[in-house]
Design an enzyme around this catalytic site. Sequence first.
Site, PDB file in Angstrom:
ATOM      1  N   GLY A 139      -6.371  -6.917  23.328  1.00  0.00           N
ATOM      2  CA  GLY A 139      -5.433  -6.051  23.644  1.00  0.00           C
ATOM      3  C   GLY A 139      -5.384  -4.831  22.770  1.00  0.00           C
ATOM      4  O   GLY A 139      -4.584  -4.095  22.502  1.00  0.00           O
ATOM      5  N   HIS A 140      -6.751  -4.464  22.168  1.00  0.00           N
ATOM      6  CA  HIS A 140      -6.993  -3.272  21.475  1.00  0.00           C
ATOM      7  C   HIS A 140      -6.651  -1.985  22.122  1.00  0.00           C
ATOM      8  O   HIS A 140      -7.028  -1.580  23.016  1.00  0.00           O
ATOM      9  CB  HIS A 140      -8.504  -3.330  21.242  1.00  0.00           C
ATOM     10  N   LYS A 156       7.476  -4.373  15.357  1.00  0.00           N
ATOM     11  CA  LYS A 156       8.110  -3.110  14.788  1.00  0.00           C
ATOM     12  C   LYS A 156       8.976  -2.325  15.860  1.00  0.00           C
ATOM     13  O   LYS A 156      10.001  -1.780  15.323  1.00  0.00           O
ATOM     14  CB  LYS A 156       6.952  -2.115  14.420  1.00  0.00           C
ATOM     15  N   PHE A 178       0.829  -1.185   0.003  1.00  0.00           N
ATOM     16  CA  PHE A 178       0.068   0.014  -0.008  1.00  0.00           C
ATOM     17  C   PHE A 178       0.697   1.309   0.126  1.00  0.00           C
ATOM     18  O   PHE A 178       1.068   1.860  -0.920  1.00  0.00           O
ATOM     19  CB  PHE A 178      -0.867   0.046   1.021  1.00  0.00           C
ATOM     20  N   ILE A 179       1.503   1.381   1.076  1.00  0.00           N
ATOM     21  CA  ILE A 179       2.287   2.798   1.232  1.00  0.00           C
ATOM     22  C   ILE A 179       3.519   2.671   0.347  1.00  0.00           C
ATOM     23  O   ILE A 179       3.836   3.697  -0.534  1.00  0.00           O
ATOM     24  CB  ILE A 179       2.759   3.029   2.629  1.00  0.00           C
ATOM     25  N   TYR A 186       2.337  -7.386  16.426  1.00  0.00           N
ATOM     26  CA  TYR A 186       2.699  -6.202  15.339  1.00  0.00           C
ATOM     27  C   TYR A 186       3.544  -5.302  15.941  1.00  0.00           C
ATOM     28  O   TYR A 186       4.622  -5.075  15.346  1.00  0.00           O
ATOM     29  CB  TYR A 186       1.499  -5.774  14.770  1.00  0.00           C
ATOM     30  N   THR A 219       5.960   2.703  12.924  1.00  0.00           N
ATOM     31  CA  THR A 219       4.568   2.995  13.178  1.00  0.00           C
ATOM     32  C   THR A 219       4.444   3.726  14.330  1.00  0.00           C
ATOM     33  O   THR A 219       5.498   3.668  15.309  1.00  0.00           O
ATOM     34  CB  THR A 219       3.698   1.791  13.238  1.00  0.00           C
ATOM     35  N   ASP A 220       3.217   4.616  14.696  1.00  0.00           N
ATOM     36  CA  ASP A 220       3.102   5.017  15.922  1.00  0.00           C
ATOM     37  C   ASP A 220       2.894   3.916  17.110  1.00  0.00           C
ATOM     38  O   ASP A 220       2.665   4.380  18.102  1.00  0.00           O
ATOM     39  CB  ASP A 220       2.226   6.249  16.028  1.00  0.00           C
ATOM     40  N   GLU A 221       2.370   2.828  16.699  1.00  0.00           N
ATOM     41  CA  GLU A 221       2.027   1.862  17.524  1.00  0.00           C
ATOM     42  C   GLU A 221       2.832   1.265  18.321  1.00  0.00           C
ATOM     43  O   GLU A 221       2.592   0.784  19.456  1.00  0.00           O
ATOM     44  CB  GLU A 221       1.197   0.609  16.594  1.00  0.00           C
TER      45      GLU A 221
HETATM   46  P1  NAD Z   1       1.498  -3.544   3.315  1.00  0.00           P
HETATM   47  O1  NAD Z   1       0.989  -4.695   4.165  1.00  0.00           O
HETATM   48  O2  NAD Z   1       0.393  -3.070   2.627  1.00  0.00           O
HETATM   49  O3  NAD Z   1       2.486  -3.982   2.411  1.00  0.00           O
HETATM   50  C1  NAD Z   1       3.842  -4.630   2.804  1.00  0.00           C
HETATM   51  C2  NAD Z   1       4.390  -5.012   1.600  1.00  0.00           C
HETATM   52  O4  NAD Z   1       5.838  -5.618   1.978  1.00  0.00           O
HETATM   53  C3  NAD Z   1       3.885  -6.066   0.634  1.00  0.00           C
HETATM   54  O5  NAD Z   1       4.198  -5.603  -0.550  1.00  0.00           O
HETATM   55  C4  NAD Z   1       4.445  -7.128   0.934  1.00  0.00           C
HETATM   56  O6  NAD Z   1       4.727  -8.146  -0.413  1.00  0.00           O
HETATM   57  C5  NAD Z   1       6.026  -6.892   1.216  1.00  0.00           C
HETATM   58  N1  NAD Z   1       6.702  -7.972   2.167  1.00  0.00           N
HETATM   59  C6  NAD Z   1       5.852  -8.499   3.214  1.00  0.00           C
HETATM   60  N2  NAD Z   1       6.716  -9.502   3.776  1.00  0.00           N
HETATM   61  C7  NAD Z   1       7.997  -9.412   2.989  1.00  0.00           C
HETATM   62  C8  NAD Z   1       9.244  -9.895   2.838  1.00  0.00           C
HETATM   63  N3  NAD Z   1       9.569 -10.944   4.044  1.00  0.00           N
HETATM   64  N4  NAD Z   1      10.073  -9.829   1.886  1.00  0.00           N
HETATM   65  C9  NAD Z   1       9.895  -8.838   1.009  1.00  0.00           C
HETATM   66  N5  NAD Z   1       8.708  -8.173   0.977  1.00  0.00           N
HETATM   67  C10 NAD Z   1       7.755  -8.486   1.920  1.00  0.00           C
HETATM   68  O7  NAD Z   1       1.941  -2.551   4.294  1.00  0.00           O
HETATM   69  P2  NAD Z   1       1.978  -1.034   4.340  1.00  0.00           P
HETATM   70  O8  NAD Z   1       0.411  -0.767   4.819  1.00  0.00           O
HETATM   71  O9  NAD Z   1       1.769  -0.394   3.179  1.00  0.00           O
HETATM   72  O10 NAD Z   1       2.788  -0.604   5.421  1.00  0.00           O
HETATM   73  C11 NAD Z   1       4.370  -0.303   4.903  1.00  0.00           C
HETATM   74  C12 NAD Z   1       5.210  -0.107   5.986  1.00  0.00           C
HETATM   75  O11 NAD Z   1       4.786   1.181   6.744  1.00  0.00           O
HETATM   76  C13 NAD Z   1       5.167  -1.210   7.162  1.00  0.00           C
HETATM   77  O12 NAD Z   1       6.547  -1.145   7.575  1.00  0.00           O
HETATM   78  C14 NAD Z   1       4.310  -0.628   8.047  1.00  0.00           C
HETATM   79  O13 NAD Z   1       4.679  -1.023   9.438  1.00  0.00           O
HETATM   80  C15 NAD Z   1       4.467   0.893   8.224  1.00  0.00           C
HETATM   81  N6  NAD Z   1       3.453   1.770   8.468  1.00  0.00           N
HETATM   82  C16 NAD Z   1       2.029   1.404   7.934  1.00  0.00           C
HETATM   83  C17 NAD Z   1       0.950   2.185   8.373  1.00  0.00           C
HETATM   84  C18 NAD Z   1      -0.292   1.916   7.760  1.00  0.00           C
HETATM   85  O14 NAD Z   1      -1.419   2.598   8.308  1.00  0.00           O
HETATM   86  N7  NAD Z   1      -0.566   1.156   6.934  1.00  0.00           N
HETATM   87  C19 NAD Z   1       1.332   3.339   9.292  1.00  0.00           C
HETATM   88  C20 NAD Z   1       2.476   3.508   9.935  1.00  0.00           C
HETATM   89  C21 NAD Z   1       3.572   2.841   9.287  1.00  0.00           C
HETATM   90  P1  TYD Z   2      -6.819  -1.120  11.410  1.00  0.00           P
HETATM   91  O1  TYD Z   2      -7.013  -0.222  10.077  1.00  0.00           O
HETATM   92  O2  TYD Z   2      -6.631  -2.546  11.556  1.00  0.00           O
HETATM   93  O3  TYD Z   2      -5.378  -0.254  11.921  1.00  0.00           O
HETATM   94  P2  TYD Z   2      -4.790  -0.480  13.391  1.00  0.00           P
HETATM   95  O4  TYD Z   2      -5.178  -1.540  14.189  1.00  0.00           O
HETATM   96  O5  TYD Z   2      -3.218  -0.684  13.123  1.00  0.00           O
HETATM   97  O6  TYD Z   2      -4.817   0.960  14.037  1.00  0.00           O
HETATM   98  O7  TYD Z   2      -8.000  -0.809  12.685  1.00  0.00           O
HETATM   99  C1  TYD Z   2      -8.144   0.719  12.785  1.00  0.00           C
HETATM  100  C2  TYD Z   2      -9.204   0.738  13.753  1.00  0.00           C
HETATM  101  O8  TYD Z   2     -10.375  -0.019  13.379  1.00  0.00           O
HETATM  102  C3  TYD Z   2      -8.876  -0.360  15.213  1.00  0.00           C
HETATM  103  O9  TYD Z   2      -9.258   0.548  16.241  1.00  0.00           O
HETATM  104  C4  TYD Z   2      -9.394  -1.282  15.130  1.00  0.00           C
HETATM  105  C5  TYD Z   2     -10.916  -0.973  14.326  1.00  0.00           C
HETATM  106  N1  TYD Z   2     -11.415  -1.975  13.370  1.00  0.00           N
HETATM  107  C6  TYD Z   2     -12.747  -2.332  13.651  1.00  0.00           C
HETATM  108  O10 TYD Z   2     -13.289  -1.863  14.245  1.00  0.00           O
HETATM  109  N2  TYD Z   2     -13.124  -3.488  12.719  1.00  0.00           N
HETATM  110  C7  TYD Z   2     -12.331  -3.951  11.578  1.00  0.00           C
HETATM  111  O11 TYD Z   2     -12.855  -4.780  11.005  1.00  0.00           O
HETATM  112  C8  TYD Z   2     -11.094  -3.469  11.539  1.00  0.00           C
HETATM  113  C9  TYD Z   2     -10.000  -4.191  10.546  1.00  0.00           C
HETATM  114  C10 TYD Z   2     -10.502  -2.676  12.606  1.00  0.00           C
END
Ligand code: NAD
Ligand code: TYD
Length: 347
Positions: free
Chosen positions: A288-289, A159, A11-12, A155, A130-132
């Site tokens: 653990g939410h 991280k 995604f990102i 998770y 991540t901020d988590e």
């Molecule tokens: P995502 O799950 O959409 O994408 C992860 C990508 O990594 C995928 O393309 C997958 O194929 C690849 N991948 C997974 N395991 C792999 C491996 N063993 N070797 C090579 N490639 C592998 O994730 P995202 O949401 O785009 O997040 C990207 C990064 O940003 C992550 O490190 C995540 O922790 C961080 N992040 C995400 C968010 C969010 O809201 N999505 C917020 C803050 C930080």
């Molecule tokens: P999520 O998108 O999984 O991100 P994160 O857990 O990394 O913050 O979830 C965002 C919020 O939405 C989180 O408080 C959990 C809640 N959530 C639901 O209520 N229902 C769902 O089906 C999902 C996936 C998340």
Amino acid sequence: MKICITGGAGFIGSHVVRSFVNNYPNYKVFNLDALTYAGNLENLHDIEKEPNYTFLKADIRNQEEISSLFKVHQFDGVIHLAAESHVDRSISNPLAFVETNVLGTVNLLNAFKSVWNNNYEGKRFYHVSTDEVYGTLGEEGLFTEKTAYDPRSPYSASKASSDHFVRAYGETFGLPYVLSNCSNNYGEYHFPEKLIPLFINNIMYGKPLPVYGDGNFTRDWLYVQDHARAIDLIFHKGQNHETYNIGGFNEWKNIDLVRLLCAQMNDKLGREKGESEKLITFVKDRPGHDKRYAIDATKLNKELGWYPSVTFEEGLSKTIDWFLENTQWLENVTSGAYQDYYQKQYQ
Ligand code: NAD
Ligand code: TYD
């Protein structure tokens, strides 16, 4: 400059790859990705033929494979996004998160270190986190770069561990790194296991919207292209060995966000007011939410002048429009293994 972006098919990562390929024609941009369930080269169909773009299918858990790719390509910069990224999956399979997020990160650090062998002039390892890692907040307060780590899900624990390894390599081996901790992203190409794209998909097809617990959990939401812009700035202008928090200045309780999403989708789909809201279903809470995340991104704003470019209402509206225009993408990613995941998670 040769840049290796890991997780570039996710995604990102796909937004980061696209912006580097388009904005830096003189860079060679390598997208290193294993193409797990979350990785999809369709996310990059518009830039895949650009001369400065190369895809490398590789798994960061495989030390030999990673070392040999680094030896061959001699990447000057790494932007590391590859990860297992979904909290719910980390609850059912924590070890996968240790392997990719911890071991995979250490494999990359070792490969980078051994290629440059202390000659780090002009080199940079950027770790995207991540901020988590900071844990959970009460009603008040914000996470700053100085907030102590307190991860509470497998998770976020994985991280946090990867962040510690990056900083440890900086201190112990002088490896030049920057690190950022970002809040929840949303936008185009978001895999429909996370809240916003899952609920867009379910509203489109009239399926229940599974809100965990009482829905009073707060997240700070950032439009993914604003995250990609922050990553570009920090990669080029961030201080060595520094951490930057990235956030949307945009806190929403899940239930309020879901109501806004329903209202926007009612308008766009020509549905009656209140129609999509009928799909809201309160389900068992996530174990653990974390109650609340909120980021203080003042440092990034003051030092590098970054600020989100869109309001949440605008970003959400753009995101919904994209999903409504890209139903084939959504169908492709929700076929096959996604159905099994969905059954198990929401049975
Ligand atoms: P995502 O799950 O959409 O994408 C992860 C990508 O990594 C995928 O393309 C997958 O194929 C690849 N991948 C997974 N395991 C792999 C491996 N063993 N070797 C090579 N490639 C592998 O994730 P995202 O949401 O785009 O997040 C990207 C990064 O940003 C992550 O490190 C995540 O922790 C961080 N992040 C995400 C968010 C969010 O809201 N999505 C917020 C803050 C930080
Ligand atoms: P999520 O998108 O999984 O991100 P994160 O857990 O990394 O913050 O979830 C965002 C919020 O939405 C989180 O408080 C959990 C809640 N959530 C639901 O209520 N229902 C769902 O089906 C999902 C996936 C998340």
